[in-house]
Scaffold this motif. Structure first.
Motif, PDB file in Angstrom:
ATOM      1  N   PHE A 282      16.753   5.395 -30.152  1.00 55.83           N
ATOM      2  CA  PHE A 282      15.515   4.607 -30.060  1.00 55.83           C
ATOM      3  C   PHE A 282      14.546   4.341 -30.758  1.00 55.83           C
ATOM      4  O   PHE A 282      14.089   3.232 -31.298  1.00 55.83           O
ATOM      5  N   ARG A 283      13.921   5.522 -31.187  1.00 50.78           N
ATOM      6  CA  ARG A 283      12.734   5.579 -32.253  1.00 50.78           C
ATOM      7  C   ARG A 283      13.474   5.012 -33.751  1.00 50.78           C
ATOM      8  O   ARG A 283      12.564   4.320 -34.339  1.00 50.78           O
ATOM      9  N   PHE A 284      14.588   5.137 -34.066  1.00 45.13           N
ATOM     10  CA  PHE A 284      15.343   4.952 -35.271  1.00 45.13           C
ATOM     11  C   PHE A 284      15.112   3.278 -35.122  1.00 45.13           C
ATOM     12  O   PHE A 284      15.025   2.618 -36.180  1.00 45.13           O
ATOM     13  N   SER A 285      15.568   2.808 -33.854  1.00 49.70           N
ATOM     14  CA  SER A 285      15.684   1.375 -33.697  1.00 49.70           C
ATOM     15  C   SER A 285      14.285   0.652 -33.978  1.00 49.70           C
ATOM     16  O   SER A 285      14.382  -0.310 -34.457  1.00 49.70           O
ATOM     17  N   VAL A 286      13.494   1.516 -33.513  1.00 51.34           N
ATOM     18  CA  VAL A 286      11.778   0.879 -33.453  1.00 51.34           C
ATOM     19  C   VAL A 286      11.553   0.670 -34.731  1.00 51.34           C
ATOM     20  O   VAL A 286      11.090  -0.187 -35.457  1.00 51.34           O
ATOM     21  N   SER A 287      11.693   2.035 -35.811  1.00 53.74           N
ATOM     22  CA  SER A 287      11.524   1.818 -37.154  1.00 53.74           C
ATOM     23  C   SER A 287      12.009   0.871 -37.986  1.00 53.74           C
ATOM     24  O   SER A 287      11.623   0.339 -38.912  1.00 53.74           O
ATOM     25  N   LEU A 288      13.410   0.224 -37.560  1.00 58.38           N
ATOM     26  CA  LEU A 288      14.010  -0.660 -38.126  1.00 58.38           C
ATOM     27  C   LEU A 288      13.553  -2.220 -37.497  1.00 58.38           C
ATOM     28  O   LEU A 288      14.183  -3.205 -37.969  1.00 58.38           O
ATOM     29  N   GLY A 289      12.468  -1.902 -36.783  1.00 60.50           N
ATOM     30  CA  GLY A 289      12.183  -3.282 -36.301  1.00 60.50           C
ATOM     31  C   GLY A 289      13.158  -4.011 -35.124  1.00 60.50           C
ATOM     32  O   GLY A 289      13.000  -5.205 -34.761  1.00 60.50           O
ATOM     33  N   LEU A 290      13.964  -3.300 -34.502  1.00 61.48           N
ATOM     34  CA  LEU A 290      14.719  -4.030 -33.716  1.00 61.48           C
ATOM     35  C   LEU A 290      14.467  -3.701 -32.297  1.00 61.48           C
ATOM     36  O   LEU A 290      14.775  -4.551 -31.037  1.00 61.48           O
ATOM     37  N   CYS A 291      13.606  -2.561 -31.725  1.00 63.50           N
ATOM     38  CA  CYS A 291      13.285  -2.326 -30.428  1.00 63.50           C
ATOM     39  C   CYS A 291      11.862  -2.310 -30.136  1.00 63.50           C
ATOM     40  O   CYS A 291      11.266  -1.532 -31.100  1.00 63.50           O
ATOM     41  N   PRO A 292      11.343  -2.490 -29.032  1.00 66.20           N
ATOM     42  CA  PRO A 292      10.078  -2.583 -28.869  1.00 66.20           C
ATOM     43  C   PRO A 292       9.796  -1.224 -28.627  1.00 66.20           C
ATOM     44  O   PRO A 292      10.280  -0.140 -27.931  1.00 66.20           O
ATOM     45  N   ALA A 293       8.593  -0.502 -29.299  1.00 66.49           N
ATOM     46  CA  ALA A 293       8.031   1.004 -29.159  1.00 66.49           C
ATOM     47  C   ALA A 293       7.935   1.389 -27.631  1.00 66.49           C
ATOM     48  O   ALA A 293       8.074   2.464 -27.314  1.00 66.49           O
ATOM     49  N   ALA A 294       7.551   0.560 -26.785  1.00 66.56           N
ATOM     50  CA  ALA A 294       7.267   0.809 -25.402  1.00 66.56           C
ATOM     51  C   ALA A 294       8.612   1.343 -24.662  1.00 66.56           C
ATOM     52  O   ALA A 294       8.591   1.892 -23.885  1.00 66.56           O
ATOM     53  N   ASP A 295       9.935   0.690 -25.184  1.00 68.56           N
ATOM     54  CA  ASP A 295      10.952   1.139 -24.598  1.00 68.56           C
ATOM     55  C   ASP A 295      11.404   2.416 -25.234  1.00 68.56           C
ATOM     56  O   ASP A 295      11.762   3.130 -24.474  1.00 68.56           O
ATOM     57  N   ALA A 296      11.297   2.823 -26.418  1.00 71.66           N
ATOM     58  CA  ALA A 296      11.577   4.048 -26.771  1.00 71.66           C
ATOM     59  C   ALA A 296      10.546   5.151 -26.282  1.00 71.66           C
ATOM     60  O   ALA A 296      10.861   6.147 -25.776  1.00 71.66           O
ATOM     61  N   GLU A 297       9.210   4.732 -26.062  1.00 69.52           N
ATOM     62  CA  GLU A 297       8.451   5.599 -25.615  1.00 69.52           C
ATOM     63  C   GLU A 297       8.861   6.056 -23.878  1.00 69.52           C
ATOM     64  O   GLU A 297       8.585   7.072 -23.378  1.00 69.52           O
ATOM     65  N   ARG A 298       9.324   5.008 -23.214  1.00 66.73           N
ATOM     66  CA  ARG A 298       9.725   4.998 -21.853  1.00 66.73           C
ATOM     67  C   ARG A 298      10.918   5.791 -21.512  1.00 66.73           C
ATOM     68  O   ARG A 298      10.941   6.900 -20.838  1.00 66.73           O
ATOM     69  N   VAL A 299      11.857   5.850 -22.512  1.00 69.57           N
ATOM     70  CA  VAL A 299      13.211   6.513 -22.913  1.00 69.57           C
ATOM     71  C   VAL A 299      12.862   8.043 -22.894  1.00 69.57           C
ATOM     72  O   VAL A 299      13.259   9.025 -22.116  1.00 69.57           O
ATOM     73  N   GLU A 300      11.833   8.340 -23.881  1.00 68.38           N
ATOM     74  CA  GLU A 300      11.358   9.828 -23.934  1.00 68.38           C
ATOM     75  C   GLU A 300      10.650  10.385 -22.895  1.00 68.38           C
ATOM     76  O   GLU A 300      10.726  11.597 -22.586  1.00 68.38           O
ATOM     77  N   ALA A 301       9.585   9.347 -22.406  1.00 63.81           N
ATOM     78  CA  ALA A 301       9.154   9.998 -21.191  1.00 63.81           C
ATOM     79  C   ALA A 301       9.910  10.433 -20.043  1.00 63.81           C
ATOM     80  O   ALA A 301       9.672  11.451 -19.365  1.00 63.81           O
ATOM     81  N   HIS A 302      10.847   9.774 -19.712  1.00 64.75           N
ATOM     82  CA  HIS A 302      11.952   9.895 -18.579  1.00 64.75           C
ATOM     83  C   HIS A 302      12.529  11.214 -18.913  1.00 64.75           C
ATOM     84  O   HIS A 302      12.729  11.980 -17.978  1.00 64.75           O
ATOM     85  N   LEU A 303      13.212  11.370 -20.110  1.00 67.97           N
ATOM     86  CA  LEU A 303      13.898  12.601 -20.161  1.00 67.97           C
ATOM     87  C   LEU A 303      13.236  13.745 -20.192  1.00 67.97           C
ATOM     88  O   LEU A 303      13.438  14.873 -19.850  1.00 67.97           O
ATOM     89  N   ALA A 304      11.729  13.680 -20.808  1.00 65.97           N
ATOM     90  CA  ALA A 304      10.910  14.789 -20.822  1.00 65.97           C
ATOM     91  C   ALA A 304      10.477  15.167 -19.300  1.00 65.97           C
ATOM     92  O   ALA A 304      10.327  16.258 -19.122  1.00 65.97           O
TER      93      ALA A 304
END
Length: 373
Positions: A282-304
């Protein structure tokens, strides 16, 4: 604990169709279900941790149904998925006089299922087998879909075969005594199904994960929904020629981490690698301009929140350099023509196959993640 009916998840693959049964207490009634497959004999392949708990009872249950039943135990751990162990299991199956109409029963986690399934695929050019997964990870992922195999010095699962089981029995009560680390590792694969193409299931996971861990009705539903999701993909693409690759979300990174840590479960188990891999994807997708940063942050927050690792820095003993990671990825099964294929995301529930990702883009991203930038 509330009573719940057994959930049946069909896997409609024509003459290779089978059912997945999900529910508490299924092991106690396994004898009649397995005997209904019509075999005369079975060998139970298990490991030295699970075997003392359940193998004798299962063998006796099969014997009461008129099957000749024997047991063979392997050493626990990812290192057991090896050529040497495969030889031992194949010899044990042959020594037990298992014929093509008989059964190999895999009683254990993903390692046992992959190894026993591969042995079943190659002994006598294919005998039937049954999956009785005893970990959450195996119940929601490795026991379903017919992928079997072992590891090579060159990477994970590089030697194997597609060989569908004849039956899967997912007894969710067996997870009551599973160490919390193993529960977390399996839960990473549950979350993966929501991230691939079912944002509503990810929402459900965020709201219900505590019940999955504690053994409530939520656990049965999480296992069943994961199996439904995987079965749907397998039916569309049994041999991973297309959509099935989506199931590898997070795995290109995760498998590389497993290889770097030499499959040492004290440092990293598969589900932990997947959890980090999901966050990296998800963070790689954000870095490529594909995915909102908020979604990557949400994924990380849930797994953490569940206690899973989410960063490369969380790997005990480190994960090597960027070059080490790239070298490990180069052995991935999803490499074609030297270019890396990733499963990336446009958002939660919006994953897609991204072939031909330039190595320099991967290098730049990993440098930022490791601090080498």
């Amino acid at each position: 604990m509330p009573e719940a009916p057994v959930i049946t998840v069909p896997v409609p693959l024509g003459d290779r169709a089978y059912d997945i049964f999900v529910g508490r207490g299924l092991l106690a009634g396994a004898g009649p279900r397995i005997a209904a497959l019509g075999a005369r004999a079975a060998i139970i392949i298990t490991d030295e941790n699970v075997g003392p708990l359940y193998a004798d009872a299962l063998a006796e249950a099969l014997q009461r149904q008129g099957l000749r039943a024997t047991t063979f135990a392997v050493t626990p751990g990812e290192a057991t998925k090896s050529y040497a162990s495969l030889e031992k299991v194949c010899d044990a199956v042959l020594a037990a006089k298992i014929e093509r109409g008989d059964l190999v029963v895999a009683l254990g986690g993903g390692v046992v299922g992959d190894l026993a399934g591969f042995a079943a695929a190659v002994v006598r050019r294919g005998v039937r087998f049954v999956q009785v997964p005893t970990t959450l990870l195996a119940q929601v992922d490795s026991s379903v879909g017919g992928k079997t195999g072992i590891n090579s010095r060159y990477g994970k699962n590089l030697v194997g075969a597609f060989h569908q089981p004849s039956l899967v029995l997912a007894d969710t009560a067996l997870l009551d005594t599973l160490p919390i680390r193993e529960m977390r590792a399996g839960y990473a694969e549950v979350v993966k199904y929501g991230l691939i193409d079912d944002a509503r299931f990810f929402d459900w996971c965020e709201a219900n994960w505590r019940g999955v861990f504690s053994g409530g009705l939520e656990r049965d539903e999480a296992v069943a929904q994961s199996c439904r999701a995987k079965a749907a993909v397998v039916v569309r693409d049994e041999r991973e020629d297309g959509d099935r690759a989506l199931l590898n979300l997070g795995h290109t990174f995760g498998h590389a981490l497993e290889r770097i840590t030499r499959y040492d479960s004290a440092r990293l188990v598969h589900g932990e690698g997947v959890a980090i891999g999901l966050c990296l994807a998800f963070r790689f997708s954000v870095s490529l301009g594909l995915c909102p940063a908020a979604d990557a942050e949400r994924v990380e927050a849930h797994l953490a929140a569940t206690g899973l690792p989410t960063r490369l820095s969380h790997v005990p003993g480190g994960c090597g350099s960027v070059d080490d990671l790239l070298d490990a990825m180069a052995q991935d099964k999803k490499v074609k023509g030297g270019a890396l294929t990733f499963i990336l995301a446009r958002g939660i529930g919006q994953s897609f196959i991204a072939p031909g990702i330039a190595v320099e883009k991967v290098r730049s991203f990993l440098a930022s993640e490791t601090g080498e930038a």
